[in-house]
Design a protein around this motif. Sequence first.
Motif, PDB file in Angstrom:
ATOM      1  N   ALA A 199      38.439  39.742  34.230  1.00 56.91           N
ATOM      2  CA  ALA A 199      39.361  40.898  34.741  1.00 56.91           C
ATOM      3  C   ALA A 199      38.332  42.043  34.578  1.00 56.91           C
ATOM      4  O   ALA A 199      38.314  42.913  35.814  1.00 56.91           O
ATOM      5  CB  ALA A 199      40.600  41.051  33.985  1.00 56.91           C
ATOM      6  N   VAL A 200      37.838  42.383  33.553  1.00 62.32           N
ATOM      7  CA  VAL A 200      37.105  43.640  33.641  1.00 62.32           C
ATOM      8  C   VAL A 200      35.683  43.566  34.780  1.00 62.32           C
ATOM      9  O   VAL A 200      35.692  44.731  35.271  1.00 62.32           O
ATOM     10  CB  VAL A 200      36.362  43.768  32.061  1.00 62.32           C
ATOM     11  CG1 VAL A 200      35.131  44.709  32.187  1.00 62.32           C
ATOM     12  CG2 VAL A 200      37.547  44.189  31.169  1.00 62.32           C
ATOM     13  N   ASP A 201      35.411  42.443  34.801  1.00 61.74           N
ATOM     14  CA  ASP A 201      33.998  42.389  35.626  1.00 61.74           C
ATOM     15  C   ASP A 201      34.664  42.695  37.273  1.00 61.74           C
ATOM     16  O   ASP A 201      34.136  43.180  38.021  1.00 61.74           O
ATOM     17  CB  ASP A 201      33.640  40.767  35.700  1.00 61.74           C
ATOM     18  CG  ASP A 201      32.437  40.816  36.642  1.00 61.74           C
ATOM     19  OD1 ASP A 201      31.418  41.530  36.311  1.00 61.74           O
ATOM     20  OD2 ASP A 201      32.404  40.007  37.635  1.00 61.74           O
ATOM     21  N   GLN A 202      35.781  41.989  37.582  1.00 57.25           N
ATOM     22  CA  GLN A 202      36.329  42.136  38.894  1.00 57.25           C
ATOM     23  C   GLN A 202      36.568  43.862  39.198  1.00 57.25           C
ATOM     24  O   GLN A 202      36.629  44.381  40.292  1.00 57.25           O
ATOM     25  CB  GLN A 202      37.860  41.433  38.920  1.00 57.25           C
ATOM     26  CG  GLN A 202      37.495  39.945  39.166  1.00 57.25           C
ATOM     27  CD  GLN A 202      38.697  39.358  39.113  1.00 57.25           C
ATOM     28  OE1 GLN A 202      39.871  39.697  38.884  1.00 57.25           O
ATOM     29  NE2 GLN A 202      38.903  37.815  39.524  1.00 57.25           N
ATOM     30  N   LEU A 203      37.454  44.293  38.072  1.00 54.19           N
ATOM     31  CA  LEU A 203      37.764  45.692  38.349  1.00 54.19           C
ATOM     32  C   LEU A 203      36.626  46.768  38.488  1.00 54.19           C
ATOM     33  O   LEU A 203      36.786  47.618  39.139  1.00 54.19           O
ATOM     34  CB  LEU A 203      38.913  46.243  37.031  1.00 54.19           C
ATOM     35  CG  LEU A 203      40.096  45.345  37.321  1.00 54.19           C
ATOM     36  CD1 LEU A 203      40.887  45.383  35.918  1.00 54.19           C
ATOM     37  CD2 LEU A 203      40.744  46.055  38.268  1.00 54.19           C
TER      38      LEU A 203
END
Length: 192
Positions: free
Chosen positions: A175-179
Motif C-alpha cells: 500500500a505504501v509503495d503504491q501510494l
Amino acid sequence: MTSRPDPESLRELGEGATNASNAWAGAEEYLSQGLVAWTRRSVADDQKAAVKAAVAACRLVIETYPTDGADAHAPKQYIDDMIAKIQRWVDNPSNTNKEAVRSSLDTTRQLHAWQGHQNSPHFWILEAVDHASLSVWAGERSSYIVPLDFATCAARAVACVLHAQLVSGVPEEAAVDQLTGVVLVASNKSPD
C-alpha cells in the motif's frame, strides 16, 4: 525526505510531525501521520500536482466501492461523477470546473470513517474522494466545511486511501509503495 519512504520511515516522520495544530481524526497513528506529512511536502507548491496525486490515489481503490448499495454510504455514481469532475479540473483548471467540483460535494453527510466506521473500506474511499474534491477548491468558499490548504486536503485523500487499502487486506508495504509511487509521479518526481 524526498525519496520514496517505506512504512518505518513514514512512522518516524509521523512521530516527529505530530502536534495539536495538524491533528486530524483520519490520521491517529504514526504511519498515516507520516504519509500526510510526506505527501504535503511532495506536492506543497503545486495545486495541480496535489490534485493529480489525490485522484491517482483514489483510482487505486474506487473500483472496489460497491455498486449494489451494500455497505455503501453514497452511491457509486457519486464517486464516479466526483472523480470525473476533479479530472476535468486537472485537465483544465478553470473556475467553471472548480465550481463544478465544489457544487458536487455532498455537504449533508454527517458520518465519517473515523467515527466508528474505521473497518469499512467504503467509508474510507468516500472520505478520500471528498478530500480530493477539497484539494481543488481549498479555501475558496465558506461552508460548514472550512477547507484547509490544497496540499493538506490532497494528503488526507492519500491517507484515506491507505486506510481503505489496509482494511481491505492490502499488505502495508504494498500500500505504501503504491501510494508513494502515485504521489511522486503526480508531482513529476521519479519514484526510486
